[in-house]
Design an enzyme around this catalytic site. Structure first.
Site, PDB file in Angstrom:
ATOM      1  N   HIS A 115       0.817  -1.217   0.000  1.00  0.00           N
ATOM      2  CA  HIS A 115       0.000   0.000   0.000  1.00  0.00           C
ATOM      3  C   HIS A 115       0.850   1.265   0.000  1.00  0.00           C
ATOM      4  O   HIS A 115       1.934   1.297   0.582  1.00  0.00           O
ATOM      5  CB  HIS A 115      -0.912   0.021   1.222  1.00  0.00           C
ATOM      6  N   LYS A 141       6.031   5.445   7.789  1.00  0.00           N
ATOM      7  CA  LYS A 141       5.460   4.564   8.811  1.00  0.00           C
ATOM      8  C   LYS A 141       6.551   4.000   9.706  1.00  0.00           C
ATOM      9  O   LYS A 141       7.578   3.547   9.237  1.00  0.00           O
ATOM     10  CB  LYS A 141       4.697   3.412   8.153  1.00  0.00           C
ATOM     11  N   TYR A 193       1.454   0.900  14.011  1.00  0.00           N
ATOM     12  CA  TYR A 193       2.344   1.776  13.269  1.00  0.00           C
ATOM     13  C   TYR A 193       1.894   3.216  13.355  1.00  0.00           C
ATOM     14  O   TYR A 193       0.720   3.532  13.369  1.00  0.00           O
ATOM     15  CB  TYR A 193       2.549   1.328  11.820  1.00  0.00           C
ATOM     16  N   ASP A 237      -6.300  -5.901  -2.539  1.00  0.00           N
ATOM     17  CA  ASP A 237      -4.935  -6.353  -2.806  1.00  0.00           C
ATOM     18  C   ASP A 237      -4.885  -7.356  -3.954  1.00  0.00           C
ATOM     19  O   ASP A 237      -3.905  -7.405  -4.701  1.00  0.00           O
ATOM     20  CB  ASP A 237      -4.308  -6.933  -1.544  1.00  0.00           C
TER      21      ASP A 237
END
Length: 183
Positions: A61, A70, A130, A167
């Site tokens: 992503h 991140k 995250y 996905d």
């Protein structure tokens, strides 16, 4: 904080200093000054928490606007975490790096803005935390195909991955919409 360099200089594997005894353990997962000293001058605006079962593969992503850096860690179980450089013009464009993050090793993975990110759950269950440097913007979110043959990511799969429909429909890097300019 111990820093383990990766094959892509901007992506870092971080090992915190853990203080443990018979009661348990303590460590700082984030300290702005220590991270700045490491060259990570990020402003985090959002914390995310996901829970997934074994063989779930999330990613790869990224956002074409409002790209997110991140800082990833695992608090339950273990994952294979992957970052792919999608910064056009970067000397490492199209290259990937991975590491195992687990509740046991307490490592963190710094994935700067300009990278696609994904992970595979290795344990029965994993909880991933995250911090993100920009807000989630679903209208700008895109995904690169996890098994793009041009990337040839070694996911160390032992079974077919469990994927979201998003996905499954992801594009190869060569077809993907990328940032308007290099980040």
């Amino acid at each position: 904080m111990n820093v383990l360099p990766s094959s892509i200089p901007d992506v870092l594997i971080l090992e915190p200093r853990v203080f443990g005894d018979d009661r348990g353990f303590f460590f700082e997962s984030y300290n702005e000054q220590i991270f700045a000293d490491l060259g990570i001058n990020a402003r985090f605006v959002q914390d995310n928490h996901s829970r997934s079962r074994q063989n779930v593969l999330r990613g790869l992503h990224y956002q074409i606007q409002q790209p997110q850096g991140k800082l990833v860690r695992v608090i339950v179980g273990s994952i294979l975490d992957v970052a792919v450089d999608i910064r056009q013009g970067s000397p490492t464009f199209g290259q990937w790096v991975s590491c195992v993050l687990s509740a046991e090793n307490k490592r963190q993975f710094w994935v700067p803005a300009g990278f696609a990110h994904g992970f595979l759950v290795l344990s029965d269950l994993a909880e991933v935390l995250y911090k993100a440097t920009d807000f989630y913007a679903p209208q700008h979110e895109r995904a690169i195909l996890w098994n793009d043959p041009d990337l040839a990511i070694d996911w160390t799969l032992t079974a077919d991955p469990i994927l979201s429909s998003k996905d499954q429909a992801a594009q190869r890097l060569s077809e993907a919409e990328l940032f308007e300019k290099s980040h």
